[in-house]
Enzyme design. Structure first.
Site, short mmCIF file in Angstrom:
data_model
loop_
_atom_site.label_atom_id
_atom_site.label_comp_id
_atom_site.label_asym_id
_atom_site.label_seq_id
_atom_site.Cartn_x
_atom_site.Cartn_y
_atom_site.Cartn_z
N LYS A 12 47.55 31.51 38.34
CA LYS A 12 46.27 30.55 38.40
C LYS A 12 46.66 29.31 37.61
O LYS A 12 47.43 29.33 36.82
CB LYS A 12 45.03 31.37 37.82
CG LYS A 12 44.77 32.51 38.49
CD LYS A 12 43.38 33.23 38.02
CE LYS A 12 42.92 34.60 38.80
NZ LYS A 12 41.84 35.15 38.45
N HIS A 70 45.79 36.43 39.51
CA HIS A 70 45.20 37.40 40.64
C HIS A 70 45.98 38.40 41.08
O HIS A 70 47.17 38.22 41.28
CB HIS A 70 44.36 36.64 41.70
CG HIS A 70 44.06 37.46 42.99
ND1 HIS A 70 42.73 38.04 42.65
CD2 HIS A 70 44.49 37.73 43.75
CE1 HIS A 70 42.68 38.57 43.77
NE2 HIS A 70 43.84 38.36 44.70
N GLU A 124 44.63 38.81 52.36
CA GLU A 124 44.85 37.74 51.46
C GLU A 124 46.39 37.15 51.78
O GLU A 124 46.64 35.96 51.80
CB GLU A 124 44.90 38.35 49.79
CG GLU A 124 43.37 38.44 49.53
CD GLU A 124 43.41 39.25 48.16
OE1 GLU A 124 44.11 39.29 47.23
OE2 GLU A 124 42.33 39.46 47.90
N TYR A 129 37.32 33.41 48.03
CA TYR A 129 36.23 33.98 47.02
C TYR A 129 35.00 34.59 47.25
O TYR A 129 34.20 34.62 46.59
CB TYR A 129 36.36 33.31 45.68
CG TYR A 129 37.80 33.59 45.01
CD1 TYR A 129 37.94 34.78 44.39
CD2 TYR A 129 38.45 32.44 44.48
CE1 TYR A 129 39.10 34.94 43.45
CE2 TYR A 129 39.86 32.61 43.81
CZ TYR A 129 40.11 34.00 43.24
OH TYR A 129 40.94 34.10 42.42
N ASN A 187 42.10 34.05 33.50
CA ASN A 187 42.80 35.26 33.25
C ASN A 187 44.36 35.37 33.87
O ASN A 187 44.82 36.31 34.09
CB ASN A 187 41.99 36.39 33.85
CG ASN A 187 41.85 36.56 35.23
OD1 ASN A 187 42.13 35.66 35.86
ND2 ASN A 187 41.44 37.52 35.45
P1 CMP Z 1 40.69 37.59 40.03
O1 CMP Z 1 41.31 38.65 40.08
O2 CMP Z 1 41.15 36.14 40.51
O3 CMP Z 1 38.99 38.10 41.16
C1 CMP Z 1 37.98 37.34 41.13
C2 CMP Z 1 38.13 36.52 39.71
O4 CMP Z 1 36.57 36.35 39.05
C3 CMP Z 1 38.70 37.44 38.44
O5 CMP Z 1 40.18 37.53 38.57
C4 CMP Z 1 38.18 36.86 37.20
O6 CMP Z 1 38.66 35.76 36.89
C5 CMP Z 1 36.82 36.54 37.78
N1 CMP Z 1 35.84 37.39 37.31
C6 CMP Z 1 35.71 38.79 37.60
N2 CMP Z 1 34.60 39.30 36.90
C7 CMP Z 1 33.88 38.28 36.08
C8 CMP Z 1 33.03 38.21 35.24
N3 CMP Z 1 32.38 39.47 34.89
N4 CMP Z 1 32.55 36.98 34.56
C9 CMP Z 1 33.54 36.24 34.77
N5 CMP Z 1 34.67 35.88 35.65
C10 CMP Z 1 34.90 37.09 36.20
#
Ligand code: CMP
Length: 139
Positions: A9, A115, A126, A49, A112
Site C-alpha cells: 500500500k 493487502h 483480483e 473495493y 496497514n
Molecule cells: P485490505 O486487506 O486492503 O481490505 C480492505 C481494507 O479496509 C483493509 O485492508 C483495511 O485497511 C481497511 N479496513 C478493514 N476494516 C476496517 C475497519 N474496521 N476500519 C478501518 N479500515 C478497515
C-alpha cells in the site's frame, strides 16, 4: 500450485519498505509471477473495493489507496491464500502476530501496509483485475 494477490500500500511504498516486504515474501517461498508499480485512480480504487462501499471506512480507504504509488503482485505457492494471510497478519497491525508484515510495517487498521486476498475466488478475481495477461493461469 495456487495463487494469491497482494498490494503493497501507499504508506509502505512512500516509507521505503517495499524492498523489505518483498524480501519477506521471497524468503517465505512465494514466487512473484506478476508485479507492477501503479497509482490507483479513484474510479479503479472504487471498483476494486466495491465490496466495502457501504462501510463507514470506505471513503478513507479510497483516499488512502489513491494517495501514492502501490505495488500489485500475483504470487504463487501451495495454499497461497492462507499462507500469505499468515505472513501478513491480522488486518489491524495492533492485533497482528509479532514478526508478521503488518506488525512490522503497518501503522493502523486503515494504514496497514499490505493487502492480501481473503479467498481463492477473490485471489483469482483480483489477479485478473490487475493482470489480465495472466488469465491462462486459471484455464
Ligand atoms: P485490505 O486487506 O486492503 O481490505 C480492505 C481494507 O479496509 C483493509 O485492508 C483495511 O485497511 C481497511 N479496513 C478493514 N476494516 C476496517 C475497519 N474496521 N476500519 C478501518 N479500515 C478497515
Amino acid at each position: 500450485m495456487s495463487y494469491t494477490f497482494s498490494i503493497i500500500k501507499p504508506d509502505s511504498v512512500r516509507d521505503g519498505f517495499s524492498d523489505q516486504i518483498i524480501a519477506r515474501i521471497n524468503n517465505n517461498k512465494f514466487k512473484v509471477i506478476g508485479i507492477k508499480l501503479i497509482t490507483l485512480n479513484k474510479t479503479t480504487a472504487e471498483e476494486f473495493y466495491s465490496v466495502h462501499k457501504t462501510k463507514d471506512f470506505y471513503d478513507n480507504l479510497i483516499s488512502f489507496m489513491t494517495s501514492g504509488h502501490c505495488i500489485v503482485m500475483a504470487l504463487e505457492k501451495t495454499n497461497a491464500v492462507e499462507n500469505f494471510r499468515q505472513l501478513i497478519g491480522d488486518t489491524d497491525p495492533a492485533n497482528a502476530e509479532l514478526g508478521t508484515i503488518r506488525s512490522l510495517f503497518g501503522k493502523s487498521i486503515e494504514n496497514n501496509a499490505i493487502h492480501g486476498a481473503d479467498s481463492d475466488q477473490n485471489a483469482k478475481k483480483e489477479i485478473l483485475f490487475f493482470f489480465p495477461e495472466l488469465a491462462n493461469l486459471f484455464k
